[in-house]
Design a protein around this motif. Structure first.
Motif, PDB file in Angstrom:
ATOM      1  N   ALA A 238     -10.101  -7.851  -6.929  1.00 46.03           N
ATOM      2  CA  ALA A 238     -11.478  -7.832  -6.426  1.00 46.03           C
ATOM      3  C   ALA A 238     -12.157  -6.483  -6.639  1.00 46.03           C
ATOM      4  O   ALA A 238     -13.124  -6.159  -5.955  1.00 46.03           O
ATOM      5  N   GLY A 239     -11.654  -5.694  -7.571  1.00 45.07           N
ATOM      6  CA  GLY A 239     -12.287  -4.416  -7.876  1.00 45.07           C
ATOM      7  C   GLY A 239     -11.469  -3.226  -7.419  1.00 45.07           C
ATOM      8  O   GLY A 239     -10.508  -3.369  -6.651  1.00 45.07           O
ATOM      9  N   ALA A 240     -11.834  -2.049  -7.899  1.00 39.14           N
ATOM     10  CA  ALA A 240     -11.134  -0.816  -7.556  1.00 39.14           C
ATOM     11  C   ALA A 240     -12.105   0.346  -7.628  1.00 39.14           C
ATOM     12  O   ALA A 240     -13.104   0.297  -8.339  1.00 39.14           O
ATOM     13  N   TRP A 241     -11.784   1.415  -6.863  1.00 38.50           N
ATOM     14  CA  TRP A 241     -12.631   2.598  -6.868  1.00 38.50           C
ATOM     15  C   TRP A 241     -11.823   3.815  -6.422  1.00 38.50           C
ATOM     16  O   TRP A 241     -10.752   3.681  -5.824  1.00 38.50           O
ATOM     17  N   VAL A 242     -12.339   4.992  -6.757  1.00 39.41           N
ATOM     18  CA  VAL A 242     -11.696   6.254  -6.400  1.00 39.41           C
ATOM     19  C   VAL A 242     -12.544   6.939  -5.344  1.00 39.41           C
ATOM     20  O   VAL A 242     -13.748   7.117  -5.513  1.00 39.41           O
ATOM     21  N   SER A 243     -11.923   7.360  -4.253  1.00 41.23           N
ATOM     22  CA  SER A 243     -12.631   8.048  -3.173  1.00 41.23           C
ATOM     23  C   SER A 243     -12.844   9.515  -3.533  1.00 41.23           C
ATOM     24  O   SER A 243     -12.199  10.042  -4.451  1.00 41.23           O
TER      25      SER A 243
ATOM     26  N   THR B  90      -8.370   2.979  -4.444  1.00 43.62           N
ATOM     27  CA  THR B  90      -8.297   1.770  -3.614  1.00 43.62           C
ATOM     28  C   THR B  90      -8.481   0.555  -4.496  1.00 43.62           C
ATOM     29  O   THR B  90      -9.360   0.535  -5.362  1.00 43.62           O
ATOM     30  N   VAL B  91      -7.645  -0.458  -4.286  1.00 36.00           N
ATOM     31  CA  VAL B  91      -7.724  -1.709  -5.047  1.00 36.00           C
ATOM     32  C   VAL B  91      -7.925  -2.852  -4.060  1.00 36.00           C
ATOM     33  O   VAL B  91      -7.145  -3.008  -3.112  1.00 36.00           O
TER      34      VAL B  91
ATOM     35  N   ALA C  79      -1.735   2.991  -5.456  1.00 39.00           N
ATOM     36  CA  ALA C  79      -3.071   2.756  -4.919  1.00 39.00           C
ATOM     37  C   ALA C  79      -2.977   2.234  -3.490  1.00 39.00           C
ATOM     38  O   ALA C  79      -1.906   1.842  -3.017  1.00 39.00           O
ATOM     39  N   VAL C  80      -4.125   2.213  -2.809  1.00 39.84           N
ATOM     40  CA  VAL C  80      -4.216   1.690  -1.444  1.00 39.84           C
ATOM     41  C   VAL C  80      -4.824   0.292  -1.493  1.00 39.84           C
ATOM     42  O   VAL C  80      -5.890   0.104  -2.088  1.00 39.84           O
TER      43      VAL C  80
END
Length: 481
Positions: free
Chosen positions: A68-73, A79-80, A96-97
């Motif tokens: 459902a997507g991923a991003w970097v804080s 986060t995934v 990843a978290v």
């Protein structure tokens, strides 16, 4: 006689502007890149962009429909998102978290696709998938219009967030050497990009005259113009236009501008113009410091070449055949490129160095791939000490040659100039009595250029240059107390 009259067929033909020709709209490259805010502590904890991308790709494949997507804080955590709680362990093993959400990436993409196939009011400005909220965000100046848009699309309203925004997105266009621009009646060519605009021929327009691009989009205003005696001008462009270190070769590729080191007589050079846009026209420098007596008056100090040119090529670029060194601005000539060869022709060029010197007094410079004025790989020239070096992505360098010492209290000022498209950071560090180094000032924007001003006591200092993303040459200029 009009200062833009073309004297074709005479021994010397001035002012190769396109007179009273209907402009043809052309597509321009959209160049809009959003900068991401960053944390001052992130440089030691964040994964590189390549590592984060690798994690995302791996989990997109392994999770399949549940991804459902991923991003970097800002602190560097990847986060995934997943719709399957059982995949949390797989995500953790990848570094990843996990975050469980209701909608998969495919589901959100389907919602966006429905919006893409629906006509939106102009007050609805943008829509995109936001993985962090697990929804599709619709931005609009009118919430009512956005609601109508979502309803008309047939999309699931619960999967959409409407955000009221006063922003008015607009296309952004590249400034490229050799390409057409228009005044109210005439067409000329861009020579080279400078910060805040471009340089061109003085006979193309008077100070204060407005310009538009080849696509007829409002572009800018002549900030200065000199003709005759000289034949140079500069145009200050608006925020819709982005200066680039490129010259159009008219074969689907571009010549990159690296600097502005003057070439000698006999050197191979090439001209780019918007009328003779079938190729990059090349030849040799025949003489330097030539005088041309146009009907409008004499112009001095020109570069004479055996390259052809036609009306409308005025203002265009002359650049070395190799090395990417900007040489001149197309002024005038005799002959024509209509035979496809240009043999026996001559064209004169205003040396670009003169107008660059004028603009440097305004704090402006030639746009090059090295991020600074030619011929060097950077600016920061107003500092006491200047260091140039090359750095590879992810590495650190300590300047100057390790460190420097000052015996007085005062201001430590520094300027880092890196090439376009990279993210270089700058840190000022001071050595303690025990020999350890402590960072006392930081500049780590998501850009290639940084600056520091720090009031410090006597001691030993050093600058740490960190290539967070990208490689290339940089210039570090600094003053010590």
């Amino acid at each position: 006689m009009s200062r833009r009259h073309t004297m074709l067929g005479s021994a010397t033909a001035c002012c190769l502007v396109a007179a009273l020709v209907s402009p043809v709209a052309a597509n321009a490259t959209v160049a809009a890149n959003a900068a991401t805010p960053r944390s001052p502590q992130a440089s030691v904890t964040r994964p590189s962009p390549g590592q984060a991308t690798a994690i995302q790709k791996k989990l997109r494949l392994s999770l399949g429909r549940s991804f459902a997507g991923a991003w970097v804080s800002p602190t560097g955590t990847v986060t995934v998102a997943t719709t399957d709680a059982a995949s949390a362990a797989t995500i953790r093993r990848s570094g990843a978290v996990p975050k469980q959400v209701a909608r998969s990436e495919a589901s959100l993409a389907a919602t966006q696709a429905k919006l893409n196939h629906t006509k939106a009011a102009t007050s609805v400005t943008s829509w995109f998938v936001d993985a962090t909220t697990n929804k599709v965000v619709v931005q609009a100046r009118s919430v009512a219009a956005a609601r109508h848009f979502v309803k008309a699309s047939g999309a699931d309203a619960s999967a959409v967030t409407i955000v009221r925004s006063t922003r008015r997105p607009r296309p952004l266009y590249d400034i490229v050497g050799g390409e057409r621009y228009w005044t109210s009646q005439y067409g000329c060519s861009v020579a080279f990009s400078v910060t805040g605009g471009f340089v061109t021929a003085g006979h193309c327009g008077n100070t204060g005259e407005q310009t538009s691009g080849s696509n007829q989009v409002s572009q800018g205003t002549f900030g200065g113009s000199s003709f005759p005696t000289n034949d140079y001008a500069w145009v200050n462009t608006n925020s819709s236009w982005t200066p680039t270190p490129k010259v159009n070769k008219w074969n689907g590729t571009y010549e990159t501008v690296h600097g502005a080191t003057p070439a000698a007589v006999g050197a191979r050079v090439c001209r780019s113009g918007s009328t003779t846009n079938s190729r990059l026209w090349c030849g040799t420098i025949q003489e330097l410091n030539a005088t041309v007596n146009y009907e409008e008056g004499a112009v001095y100090g020109l570069i004479r070449t055996n390259i052809c040119a036609d009306p409308g090529d005025s203002g265009g670029a002359l650049i070395t055949e190799t090395g990417g060194q900007a040489q001149g601005i197309t002024s005038g000539g005799s002959g024509s490129c209509n035979d496809g060869q240009g043999s026996g022709d001559e064209t004169f060029f205003q040396p670009v160095t003169e107008v660059l010197q004028i603009l440097s007094g305004q704090g402006r410079q030639l746009v090059t791939d090295d991020g600074g004025p030619g011929p060097g790989p950077g600016s920061c020239s107003d500092y006491q000490t200047k260091v140039t070096a090359n750095i590879t992505s992810g590495s650190n360098q300590y300047q100057p040659n390790g460190n420097y010492t000052t015996t007085v209290t005062g201001t430590h000022a520094a300027c880092l100039d890196g090439p376009d498209g990279v993210d270089f950071d700058l840190y000022l560090q001071k050595r303690s009595s025990s020999g350890t180094w402590t960072t006392v000032a930081t500049s780590n924007s998501p850009n290639p250029d940084e600056s520091i001003s720090y009031n410090g006591t006597a001691g030993t200092y050093r600058y740490r240059v960190h290539a967070y993303d990208g490689s290339g040459n940089y210039t570090l200029g600094f003053n010590k107390p």
